[in-house]
Design a protein around this motif. Structure first.
Motif, PDB file in Angstrom:
ATOM      1  N   PHE A 166      -5.478 -14.735   1.144  1.00 29.43           N
ATOM      2  CA  PHE A 166      -4.183 -14.229   0.676  1.00 29.43           C
ATOM      3  C   PHE A 166      -4.182 -12.730   0.921  1.00 29.43           C
ATOM      4  N   LEU A 167      -3.251 -12.273   1.756  1.00 28.36           N
ATOM      5  CA  LEU A 167      -3.184 -10.860   2.127  1.00 28.36           C
ATOM      6  C   LEU A 167      -1.823 -10.316   1.720  1.00 28.36           C
ATOM      7  N   THR A 168      -1.828  -9.375   0.787  1.00 24.60           N
ATOM      8  CA  THR A 168      -0.552  -8.880   0.271  1.00 24.60           C
ATOM      9  C   THR A 168      -0.500  -7.364   0.250  1.00 24.60           C
ATOM     10  N   GLN A 169       0.667  -6.834   0.579  1.00 25.14           N
ATOM     11  CA  GLN A 169       0.993  -5.430   0.319  1.00 25.14           C
ATOM     12  C   GLN A 169       2.103  -5.428  -0.715  1.00 25.14           C
ATOM     13  N   GLN A 170       1.870  -4.722  -1.813  1.00 28.36           N
ATOM     14  CA  GLN A 170       2.799  -4.727  -2.929  1.00 28.36           C
ATOM     15  C   GLN A 170       3.403  -3.344  -3.165  1.00 28.36           C
ATOM     16  N   GLY A 193      15.910  21.120   3.437  1.00 24.71           N
ATOM     17  CA  GLY A 193      16.014  20.272   4.625  1.00 24.71           C
ATOM     18  C   GLY A 193      15.686  18.811   4.368  1.00 24.71           C
ATOM     19  N   TYR A 194      15.105  18.517   3.222  1.00 27.10           N
ATOM     20  CA  TYR A 194      14.707  17.148   2.894  1.00 27.10           C
ATOM     21  C   TYR A 194      14.313  17.096   1.423  1.00 27.10           C
ATOM     22  N   ILE A 195      14.092  15.860   0.943  1.00 28.66           N
ATOM     23  CA  ILE A 195      13.509  15.667  -0.380  1.00 28.66           C
ATOM     24  C   ILE A 195      12.508  14.518  -0.280  1.00 28.66           C
ATOM     25  N   ASP A 196      11.339  14.705  -0.870  1.00 33.30           N
ATOM     26  CA  ASP A 196      10.282  13.693  -0.831  1.00 33.30           C
ATOM     27  C   ASP A 196      10.256  12.919  -2.146  1.00 33.30           C
ATOM     28  N   ILE A 197      10.220  11.592  -2.015  1.00 35.68           N
ATOM     29  CA  ILE A 197      10.147  10.698  -3.166  1.00 35.68           C
ATOM     30  C   ILE A 197       8.870   9.866  -3.043  1.00 35.68           C
ATOM     31  N   PRO A 198       7.962   9.920  -4.019  1.00 34.36           N
ATOM     32  CA  PRO A 198       6.706   9.169  -3.916  1.00 34.36           C
ATOM     33  C   PRO A 198       6.922   7.653  -3.866  1.00 34.36           C
ATOM     34  N   SER A 199       6.265   7.022  -2.899  1.00 28.92           N
ATOM     35  CA  SER A 199       6.254   5.572  -2.766  1.00 28.92           C
ATOM     36  C   SER A 199       4.872   5.062  -3.168  1.00 28.92           C
ATOM     37  N   HIS A 200       4.837   4.075  -4.026  1.00 32.58           N
ATOM     38  CA  HIS A 200       3.591   3.528  -4.573  1.00 32.58           C
ATOM     39  C   HIS A 200       3.321   2.183  -3.916  1.00 32.58           C
ATOM     40  N   ARG A 201       2.185   2.060  -3.212  1.00 32.98           N
ATOM     41  CA  ARG A 201       1.826   0.831  -2.518  1.00 32.98           C
ATOM     42  C   ARG A 201       0.380   0.448  -2.822  1.00 32.98           C
ATOM     43  N   PHE A 202       0.123  -0.861  -2.824  1.00 31.97           N
ATOM     44  CA  PHE A 202      -1.273  -1.290  -2.849  1.00 31.97           C
ATOM     45  C   PHE A 202      -1.465  -2.542  -2.001  1.00 31.97           C
ATOM     46  N   LEU A 203      -2.693  -2.693  -1.544  1.00 29.52           N
ATOM     47  CA  LEU A 203      -3.066  -3.772  -0.642  1.00 29.52           C
ATOM     48  C   LEU A 203      -4.216  -4.569  -1.263  1.00 29.52           C
ATOM     49  N   ILE A 204      -4.106  -5.888  -1.228  1.00 29.25           N
ATOM     50  CA  ILE A 204      -5.183  -6.743  -1.705  1.00 29.25           C
ATOM     51  C   ILE A 204      -5.423  -7.854  -0.680  1.00 29.25           C
ATOM     52  N   GLU A 205      -6.678  -8.074  -0.354  1.00 27.17           N
ATOM     53  CA  GLU A 205      -7.091  -9.217   0.438  1.00 27.17           C
ATOM     54  C   GLU A 205      -7.993 -10.073  -0.441  1.00 27.17           C
ATOM     55  N   ALA A 206      -7.556 -11.299  -0.714  1.00 25.73           N
ATOM     56  CA  ALA A 206      -8.281 -12.193  -1.607  1.00 25.73           C
ATOM     57  C   ALA A 206      -8.600 -13.497  -0.886  1.00 25.73           C
ATOM     58  N   VAL A 207      -9.765 -14.064  -1.162  1.00 26.38           N
ATOM     59  CA  VAL A 207     -10.216 -15.278  -0.497  1.00 26.38           C
ATOM     60  C   VAL A 207     -10.408 -16.389  -1.528  1.00 26.38           C
ATOM     61  N   ARG A 208      -9.880 -17.575  -1.202  1.00 29.47           N
ATOM     62  CA  ARG A 208     -10.028 -18.720  -2.103  1.00 29.47           C
ATOM     63  C   ARG A 208     -11.425 -19.290  -1.989  1.00 29.47           C
ATOM     64  N   ARG A 209     -12.063 -19.490  -3.107  1.00 34.33           N
ATOM     65  CA  ARG A 209     -13.406 -20.077  -3.107  1.00 34.33           C
ATOM     66  C   ARG A 209     -13.393 -21.517  -2.622  1.00 34.33           C
TER      67      ARG A 209
END
Length: 253
Positions: free
Chosen positions: A141-145, A237-253
């Motif tokens: 299971f490979l997810t980016q949240q 000239g711009y405005i920066d807004i923080p984006s919060h991301r995380f990645l998980i790679e999980a393997v089924r036993r």
């Protein structure tokens, strides 16, 4: 341009059609640019494709991301829970031989036990126990949240309430859920990077496309905050807004 005419012009950005999960209206023109993460989700998925025979893409949106991957296994499925996107996804993916199923990420999914070698999930909710059920032994299971602190600066700048329901949604929280369901974590990464807006119209278009961030958003309701942001963009000239991301790679036993 006086403020009233500016507001009338800004309101037109809310009338621009948004379909599927396609931000090209502001992305291709560079009006909104996301800083790169230390990982590339598409590359991580692509590396796994030659090794699998069954694939599920959860929360496919309009199928934009999945349609760019390949070659895909013959048994490739996609789910989408937002009803207006289902037809968009089917029109894009079914000619490619991909079956699209209307289902939300936390639903009981209409697949037999131990069906998939790889389950991918880009910014979609999920039920860890349901994932475990439909994954084969040894499947990934490979997810980016999108993390719970994503875009909260927009709320603060506009004086809008900050959504509280997902502030806990971080990598460590999701990892615990997956481990409790029986998965082994192969990797977990988390970052906050800036999304850069080059004009206030791009901000308005973006917020209309993600109504859960500020549910009552409308230019006339948040005119004061938008005007202040506009002045800052005019200055810097711009405005920066923080984006919060995380990645998980999980393997089924």
């Amino acid at each position: 341009m006086d403020r009233q005419k500016w507001l009338e012009w800004l309101s037109k950005e809310t009338e621009v059609p948004f379909e599927g999960w396609d931000f090209s209206y502001v992305g291709r023109t560079g009006r909104l640019q996301e800083a790169p993460l230390s990982w590339n989700y598409a590359s991580l998925v692509t590396r796994k494709l030659p090794k699998i025979t069954t694939l599920l893409d959860m929360g496919t949106g309009g199928g934009e991301f999945l349609s760019l991957l390949g070659p895909l296994p013959r048994q490739t499925y996609a789910t989408e829970g937002y009803q207006p996107n289902v037809a968009v996804a089917r029109n894009r993916l079914e000619p490619l031989g991909i079956t699209v199923v209307e289902a939300d990420g936390e639903d009981t999914l209409p697949f037999p036990d131990e069906t998939f070698d790889l389950i991918i999930n880009r910014h979609e909710s999920f039920d860890p126990h349901e994932l475990y059920r439909i994954a084969k032994s040894g499947a990934t299971f490979l997810t980016q949240q999108v993390g719970g602190e994503n875009d909260v600066l927009l709320n603060r700048l506009l004086g809008a309430a900050i959504p509280q329901d997902y502030l806990h949604w971080r990598a460590d929280y999701a990892v615990r859920q997956l481990e409790e369901a029986g998965f082994v974590i192969a990797q977990s990464r988390e970052e906050t990077v800036p999304s850069r807006f080059y004009d206030i119209g791009a901000v308005v278009y973006y917020l209309r496309a993600i109504p859960w961030q500020i549910p009552d958003f409308a230019p006339e309701v948040y005119a004061d905050g938008l005007w202040q942001m506009h002045q800052q963009i005019e200055k810097d000239g711009y405005i920066d807004i923080p984006s919060h991301r995380f990645l998980i790679e999980a393997v089924r036993r």
